[in-house]
Design a protein around this motif. Sequence first.
Motif, PDB file in Angstrom:
ATOM      1  N   ARG A 125       0.932  -1.214   0.095  1.00 54.67           N
ATOM      2  CA  ARG A 125       0.136  -0.048  -0.021  1.00 54.67           C
ATOM      3  C   ARG A 125       0.797   1.173   0.032  1.00 54.67           C
ATOM      4  O   ARG A 125       1.825   1.272   0.334  1.00 54.67           O
ATOM      5  CB  ARG A 125      -0.874   0.111   1.298  1.00 54.67           C
ATOM      6  N   VAL A 126       0.381   2.342  -0.556  1.00 55.79           N
ATOM      7  CA  VAL A 126       1.190   3.628  -0.433  1.00 55.79           C
ATOM      8  C   VAL A 126       1.738   4.058   0.785  1.00 55.79           C
ATOM      9  O   VAL A 126       2.639   4.293   1.289  1.00 55.79           O
ATOM     10  CB  VAL A 126       0.441   4.651  -1.238  1.00 55.79           C
ATOM     11  N   PHE A 181       3.122   6.292  -5.606  1.00 61.08           N
ATOM     12  CA  PHE A 181       1.882   5.855  -5.560  1.00 61.08           C
ATOM     13  C   PHE A 181       1.456   5.361  -6.945  1.00 61.08           C
ATOM     14  O   PHE A 181       1.941   5.600  -7.884  1.00 61.08           O
ATOM     15  CB  PHE A 181       0.902   7.106  -5.565  1.00 61.08           C
ATOM     16  N   TRP A 229      -3.059   0.628  -5.767  1.00 61.06           N
ATOM     17  CA  TRP A 229      -4.114   1.346  -4.951  1.00 61.06           C
ATOM     18  C   TRP A 229      -5.499   1.015  -5.054  1.00 61.06           C
ATOM     19  O   TRP A 229      -6.235   0.813  -4.137  1.00 61.06           O
ATOM     20  CB  TRP A 229      -3.796   2.841  -4.930  1.00 61.06           C
ATOM     21  N   ASP A 286      -7.005  -0.961  -1.941  1.00 60.59           N
ATOM     22  CA  ASP A 286      -7.622   0.152  -1.019  1.00 60.59           C
ATOM     23  C   ASP A 286      -8.673   0.580  -1.824  1.00 60.59           C
ATOM     24  O   ASP A 286     -10.186   0.225  -1.762  1.00 60.59           O
ATOM     25  CB  ASP A 286      -6.429   1.329  -0.747  1.00 60.59           C
ATOM     26  N   ARG A 320      -4.794   9.739   1.577  1.00 58.50           N
ATOM     27  CA  ARG A 320      -3.432   8.975   1.085  1.00 58.50           C
ATOM     28  C   ARG A 320      -2.505   9.736   0.396  1.00 58.50           C
ATOM     29  O   ARG A 320      -1.239   9.434   0.770  1.00 58.50           O
ATOM     30  CB  ARG A 320      -3.754   7.835   0.379  1.00 58.50           C
TER      31      ARG A 320
END
Length: 241
Positions: free
Chosen positions: A118-119, A138, A143, A147, A154
Motif C-alpha cells: 500500500r502507499v 503511488f 491502490w 484500497d 492517502r
Amino acid sequence: SPMQQAAMLKRLGYDGIGYTGTKGIPEMLAALDRFGLKMFSTYVRVDVGPKGPRYDPGLPGAIQQLKGRPTIIWLYVIGKGANAEQQTVRIVREIADLAAQSGLKVATYPHTGFYIARVEDSVRIAKKVDRPNVGASFNLCHWLKVDGRRLEARLTEAMPYLYLVSINGADAGDTRAMGWDRLIQTLDRGTYDVAGLLKRLRRLGYRGPIGLQCYNIPGAPEENLRRSIQAWKKMWDEMEQ
C-alpha cells in the motif's frame, strides 16, 4: 531492441521510460540519449524473510552505470516474517547509501500481495529509513486493488515523500473485487476519473514524474501507447484551461 523502443517513444511524444531490472542499462541509456529521452526509474527486486534481506546482485553495478542520471531505483519488496520490517529498513538503507554515491534516489513500489503493498506502507518505510534520498510512490492500479478509498488522505500523507506516480486507465466501482483486466487499461479506457487524480496531485504540489502502467494490456504496444498519450494530452490540456 532498445533503439526501436526509444524511437517509438520519441515518435509518440513520451519523455522517457521506466526500465525493469539491472541488465542492459548501458544499451538502453545509449538509445535514450540518442533521442533525448530519460530513464526515470528502474524496477528492482528486494527479498526479505528467513534467509535474510537480499537484492538483485546486479544492482551495485547498475547504480554506477546510472551515476548522474535522473533515474530512481524503484524497489519492490517480497517476503514476510517476524522481522521483515527491520530487514526491509536495513536493506533499503544499504541501497540508499549505494545510490547516494551516484547521486540517485530510491523509492519503494506498493504492489498488491508484496510486503510493501500500500502507499501508506511505502511512506512508513521511507520514514523509518530516514535517508534524504529515499521516498515513496503511488501506483493507481495497486491502490485501487488494495484500497480504493480516502484518496485525498492517502496522497496528502504521501506528498512529502512522493517521488513517483504511476497511472493507467481503470474502471470505477468495487475495485478490490476487480481483475487486472479492468484495473490496468489504456489511459483512454475505463470509468475511473484519472483526470481527477491528476488535479489532486497538482493541487497538493506534486511535480515529479508520472509513469504509464502497461502491464499485460492486450493489443499492439504502439497502438496502446498512442491511445494513452493522446488521452494524456487531452487531460493535460483540460487542466491548463
